[in-house]
Structures are given as C-alpha cells and as structure tokens.
Enzyme design. Sequence first.
Site, PDB file in Angstrom:
ATOM      1  N   ASP A  44     -17.445  32.209  -4.671  1.00 52.09           N
ATOM      2  CA  ASP A  44     -18.370  31.848  -3.587  1.00 52.09           C
ATOM      3  C   ASP A  44     -19.802  31.718  -4.083  1.00 52.09           C
ATOM      4  O   ASP A  44     -20.281  32.560  -4.819  1.00 52.09           O
ATOM      5  CB  ASP A  44     -18.375  32.940  -2.505  1.00 52.09           C
ATOM      6  N   ASP A 102     -16.356  28.005  -0.504  1.00 51.86           N
ATOM      7  CA  ASP A 102     -17.531  28.670   0.072  1.00 51.86           C
ATOM      8  C   ASP A 102     -18.816  28.327  -0.679  1.00 51.86           C
ATOM      9  O   ASP A 102     -19.552  29.211  -1.138  1.00 51.86           O
ATOM     10  CB  ASP A 102     -17.322  30.179   0.152  1.00 51.86           C
ATOM     11  N   ASN A 150     -13.080  28.865   3.309  1.00 53.25           N
ATOM     12  CA  ASN A 150     -13.069  28.954   4.772  1.00 53.25           C
ATOM     13  C   ASN A 150     -14.408  28.549   5.382  1.00 53.25           C
ATOM     14  O   ASN A 150     -14.494  28.250   6.577  1.00 53.25           O
ATOM     15  CB  ASN A 150     -12.618  30.343   5.273  1.00 53.25           C
ATOM     16  N   HIS A 151     -15.453  28.469   4.567  1.00 53.16           N
ATOM     17  CA  HIS A 151     -16.733  28.007   5.097  1.00 53.16           C
ATOM     18  C   HIS A 151     -16.930  26.494   4.959  1.00 53.16           C
ATOM     19  O   HIS A 151     -17.930  25.958   5.419  1.00 53.16           O
ATOM     20  CB  HIS A 151     -17.895  28.753   4.421  1.00 53.16           C
ATOM     21  N   HIS A 172     -13.643  34.818  -1.898  1.00 52.91           N
ATOM     22  CA  HIS A 172     -13.614  35.189  -0.477  1.00 52.91           C
ATOM     23  C   HIS A 172     -14.195  36.557  -0.154  1.00 52.91           C
ATOM     24  O   HIS A 172     -14.606  36.793   0.977  1.00 52.91           O
ATOM     25  CB  HIS A 172     -12.165  35.086   0.020  1.00 52.91           C
ATOM     26  N   GLU A 200     -23.842  22.198  34.148  1.00 50.98           N
ATOM     27  CA  GLU A 200     -23.020  22.351  32.947  1.00 50.98           C
ATOM     28  C   GLU A 200     -23.068  23.799  32.476  1.00 50.98           C
ATOM     29  O   GLU A 200     -22.056  24.399  32.143  1.00 50.98           O
ATOM     30  CB  GLU A 200     -23.547  21.459  31.807  1.00 50.98           C
ATOM     31  N   ASP A 257     -35.929  27.669  33.575  1.00 50.06           N
ATOM     32  CA  ASP A 257     -36.033  26.214  33.682  1.00 50.06           C
ATOM     33  C   ASP A 257     -37.504  25.892  33.940  1.00 50.06           C
ATOM     34  O   ASP A 257     -37.917  25.566  35.050  1.00 50.06           O
ATOM     35  CB  ASP A 257     -35.140  25.738  34.828  1.00 50.06           C
TER      36      ASP A 257
END
Lengths: 651, 164
Positions: A173, A202, A234-235, A402, A589, A618
């Site tokens: 990695d 990775d 996995n990344h 990993h 939403e 808001d």
Amino acid sequence: MGCGISSSMKDKKSEKALKAALVIQNWYRGHSAQLKTRQRYALTIFQSIEYADEQGQLELSNFFSFMLENYTRVLEEDPELVTHLSDSNIQDKDRQDYWVLIDVPDSYCGPRLQFPLTFTDIDLLIEAFKQQQILHAYYVLEVLFETKKLLQQMPNFTHIKTSPSKEITICGDLHGKLDDLFLIYHKNGLPSVSNPYVFNGDFVDRGKNSMEILMILFVSFLVYPSDLHLNRGNHEDFMMNMRYGFTNEVLHKYKLHGKKILQVLEDIYTWLPIGTIIDNEILVIHGGISESTDLNLLHRIERNKLKSVLMPPIPIDGDHATEKGNKVGTTITARGIRTNGSLSEQLTKHEWEQVIDILWSDPRGKRGCYPNTGRGGGCYFGPDITSKILNKYQLKMLIRSHECKPEGYEICHDGKVITVFSASNYYEEGSNRGAYIRVSSGSPPRFFQYQVTRATCFRPLYQRVNAVESRAIRMLKERMISQKTDLIRVFQLQDSSKSGKLSVGQWAFSMENILGLNLPWRSLSSHLVTTDKDGNVDYMSSFQDIHIQKPVKEVQSTLIETVYRYRSDLQIIFNVIDANHSGLISMEEFRSIWKLFKSHYRVCVDDSQLDELTERMDLNKDGSIDFNEFLKAFYVVHKFDKLSKSDTKVL
Amino acid sequence: MADDRDREGTEIAVAEFHKKIKDAFEVFDHESNNTVDVREIGTIIRSLGCCPSEGELHDLIAEVEEEEPTGYIRFEKFLPVMTEVLLERRYRPIPEDTLHRAFEVLDPAKRGFLSKEELIKHMTGEGEPFSQEEMEEMLSAAIDPESNSIHYKDYITMMVIDEN
C-alpha cells in the site's frame, strides 16, 4: 593518586559504579518499554478506528442497496429526485474524445508529456512532482485513456517469471504517500526491463498525493507494460475514494475537469488485474483468501463488471430476477444511479464474493475461516486455510498487503504468508516503517525497510511517541463524543447509587460495548477519564473538555450527535444523489433521503428537530441546501486546543 | 467475616489483574492466536509497571516458556506467572531519587552532567550492558548536542513528566 588507593577501596568504588549502572539500565529499559507500548497502543487505536470506518463503508453500501430497492417507491413520491438521479445521456464514444479539445495554455509550466511515452517521461514527472507541480488535466486524461486501453488487454492474473539475475520487487500500500514512492524508486531504482515491479494495490486515498502516485505508476506502466504490474486494492474503488479522500483531492486539484477524471478512473479501476503469480509459486494479491477461493474461476470472470466492490449485484439473489419481472438492474456509479443497467452487466453474487475475499481478507493465527468482523467484508483466514489453498494450486507462498505493520512487513502462517506495506508513517509521523520485497526464483525473499523523515523533523523517540499518542487519543475522544448520549445512558444504568462513579471494569465494559472497538480500555483509561484514589472512574469527566459544535442552539443533542457520527456516510450519500455535482440538494430530497437513512440505520431522531435544523441552515431561503456547508457545521471542539476545528483526516 | 471480605477483595483484585494482563498481552498478539513472540515479553512485563533486571527477566521467561522453546509464549502460561508477580508487587520500578543518585555516583566530581563518552562507557561496558540500538536510542533523547553531554537532572525530570 595511583597506588595510594587500596585495592579494596577501588573494588568498592567500582562496585558502586556497577550498581549505579545497573539502576540506570534497569530504569531505562522500563522507560523504553513504556514508550514502545504506548506507540503500540496508539497504533491499535488507529487501526481499530480505521477498520470500524471500513465497516461503516460496507454498511453504507447496504444502505444503497436498500435505497435502490425502495427506489421505485421514492420515485413515485418524489419525482424531482429522478432528475437528479438519472444518468446523463452522453454517449461513451463522445466522452472518449472530448479531452483532446482541452487546451493547455502556454502559461502552463508544469510537465508536458510526449506520447508515445518513454522513460524520460517518468523522470520528468518525478522531478515536477518533487517541486509540487500539478500535471495538467489534458495530460492526466491522455495517460488515463492510454492506460485503460492497455489494461483492457491484461488478463485477470499476470504470470511472471524471474531468474537469479532478474529479481522482481513487490511493493504494498502506498495510499497517496508520494515521498515513499520517491524513496522506493531512489533506493531500489526506477522500473525497467531488468528491474520489474509489482505494486499490490491501494495506491490512493488518505495521503495527499494519490493523483501523483497514480500518474507515476500509470506512466511507468505505459513505458514498461511487461515489467510494471499493478494489482487492484480495495481502495481502487470509487466509493471508497468518496469516503477516504481521493475524490476530494481530485476535485480540489482539478476544478474544471475533476469530474471527468473521476469518471474515467472509475472505469480504469475495474480493469486493474486482480493479482500476479510469480514463477508459478508465489501468489500476489492485495488482501487475502478464503476457504472457498477458486483461482480458476477468478482467472475467468469478467473483472471489469465490478464497478465498486462494495456494490453487491442487484438483485441480490439471481433468483429474484424473475420475481421483479421487467425491472432491470439498478446500480450506482460515479455518475449517479443508473436505471438502464441490465443483469448481464453484473457479476453473479458468487463471483462478487470471490473478489471481495481477495481484496479484503486478513490472515490470523486462529485456524479456519471466519467473517472479517473488523472490516465488515472478506474473512479472517487461518494457517490451515493458507496451506489448503496453496496446496490446491501448487503454490508455495502468498504475498499480500492491506494491513499496516509497524516494521513495514510481517511474516506469518509458518512463513507462507508475507504482508508488505509500503506507506511509512501511515497513521502519523513515526507510526511505522514501510517496506518492499525483492524476490527471485531459488532464493529466499529479501526485505528492505525505510521510514520517510523530513530532515527538519528528526525527533527523539519519546517526542514521536507523544505525537502519535495524542493524535490517537484525540480521535478516540471524538468517537466518544459522537456517542455521548448512548454512553451516558449505559453508564447511568450501572450507576445505581447515582454517584457519578463506576469501577474501571464497568466503565471498560460499557466503552467496548457502545463504541464497538476492541481496545485495551483499562490501560487507556488514564487518558480518557479521571480516576479517584480508590480506582473508580468519574465517567462524566471524559466529556468535560470536548463537545460537538451546535449549529443551531435549540436542536437536541441526539440529532447533533447522529449527524456528526454519520457525517462521512451522509456526505457520500449526498454526493451520489447530487450527480451533477452542484453541491445542492432540495429540501424535499433531503427529507426523502433522511427518511430512508433513518429507517435503514434505525436512528431515533425526532423529524421535527430535523426540520428545525434544515430551516435554519437554508440560509438562502430558496429551498435548497448546500450539503457540504451543512455537514461542515458539525464539528468537534476540543476545549484546550489551539485549533478550534477537528483536524482529523475524514473528508 | 473479615477473612471473607479479604478473600473477595483479593478475588476482585485478581480479576482486574487478569484483565490488565490480557489487555497488555493482546496488543502484542499480532496474529490474535494468544501467543506473543518471546522477544516482546520483556516489553509486556515492563508495560505492566514492573522493572525486572535482564537477569530476572531471563528467569521469568524460563518460567513461561514451553518445555521445548518455540520462540512463542502462550497466554495460558503467561497469565498465572504474571498475576503472581503483580500480586506480590515484585520488581518495583526505580524511584526518581534513586535514579538521580545513581547518576551522581557516576559523576563523582558533581559536575551535574556526564559526557557522552562516559555515558557510553558505563552503559555499554558494565552491569547489564546496552545493545548498540539501546545506546543510540538513549543518546538521541538524552544528549544535549551543544555540549555533547547529558545533564542528568533535567533529563530525569523530562522523562518522568513524560511518563505521567
């Protein structure tokens, strides 16, 4: 003086000196051990939290499945959501070619690549990146498209042969730590026909130069396609990138073309090979194996169908296809939610599981194969599993990455499994060394370790340990505050006399249960709570010097905590909803998503409170929410800190 | 009656010791299989607040090792031995003033410091000598680069604050 001193006095003197030396040595060894232990504890904290986050990521993917399953219902209730969710209609072909229209202005003084690329371009990039230049989006896209074309021709597993005169170097990695790649290329030489490399996944996320690492690796690959091998980690997954920083890095460095770059990357990831096999003896993959790992199957699958390893095929079960009638598969991509995907565009569940195992599993000493509860995906595999699978395919060794290791590498399972991790100082300056391995047929592997240290930053061990430890404790405290209400509830349940105190054992038990982190709580207690002379813990003392900023005063703590705790997940969800990257979503939403989120994650929060919150936030009063601003408003304040905002790495 | 309470008190103490020992052990149990590398036992024991000499450590390891040493120590063997050590309060750490006096013995002229060479000579030449790595590690924190010496009073104060 000389002969004036009697020999017995001399003996006495030297005996005293000896005793004194013993005292100092004894004390020092105790002190040194304490430092090493504190360092190790800090690493354990970082690792636990990291894996818990990864679990959070997988839970998020479950949420997306849940969301998609309820999609049609959402559609009916909220047609506006559709416009934001649906895929834009540009043809792939057009997308491919538009980058040539990007203009590189004369004022651009960064590196200019010449296609076809040669080794001088590798040097060019290295020199430029050392001076912190950014490669222009035009060249980035050119590199990406060429890389994709070449990767498409690669098989799922590359078979490599070495010889005594041609060793191959395996790196683990890198996670965006450019200095480590520079160091490796410097110490071990640039890649070439006589100096081949495997980079075991990775490459991106967490560090701040993931883009530069990818560029150097891809250019190296384009120049030496037979001698520079890249495995998927996995990344290498657009959903992980959203949580762990690479997406932000790209959008920040490439304000105009970032979205395009991300889209192309999403495709490239799927074309990265799954692994390499060296001399038919050594299997090199990112994570690990499981008891059902089927290398033959893995050689055959169409690996590019795995958009994100975190998105299980939908429908979940192949059998449900007929049940859902003519409802075609839905899936999530960097472009948003696509409804025009068909089942043939996905892998089967079995195939998907096989790949998850390869990318997520970890070796452990316990025999057998168990679900990887630390990360939430893949499994823990024991030495018996290693033997079984290696024997099945007549292999001798598994090299994987990993997991961060203090020494940069670690050997386990009787020498059959080696972990190699190449990002030194991964968690913090001084946390660990990095390593790479050189392998050739007939010789045992050779290990090389290093630790990147900025010259001005060389500090003695105790200072480095202090730094690592403070950061770990800080992260831990932030986790605690995000579950303050739950923690207090459990503490008070055990405190029948309402004294405000618990035994250390009771406190430790509660912490472990609520936070879900397997940590040495008793040893850590001195950093987290105050204890009285009887050894009892004042459980409220943890919360005295830290709190979450309340963006709106009248809102309940539980809501604040919940939003703070899930802020990474919410950011990702909003980003996916906001497919055109406007940064805004409408109030409706927001409410729809929140409803789904609440239901799936089972959070108990009063909806009216949420309305109160969003109304206040808001600011434009135009019915839309800038969700980045919304989430940024929730941060942890450390009372005795020079910085007022949390500087943890999340997003 | 008092005996019962004492016994209960000891039982609770033992239970807490067990958990402490387990915590310390687990942090070094990389493969999560209830074993640690024998080379880390010293660190674990010291992390629990004990300060055995190298010789005493050697004896302790012999107690917890397998009949045929494997290079690994199992938790089942380590736990009872370590519990005894904690209950008996063996190998107490060196108090600050004892440490200070030890430095003073090596500094008969009472200058308040030791030169780098003197420190190296004592630490690597006598007692239970330091390895090169240990020596370098101590020097990096202890030596004042300008005078190339260790001002032991300040050094001790700094280290002790750090530990607390």
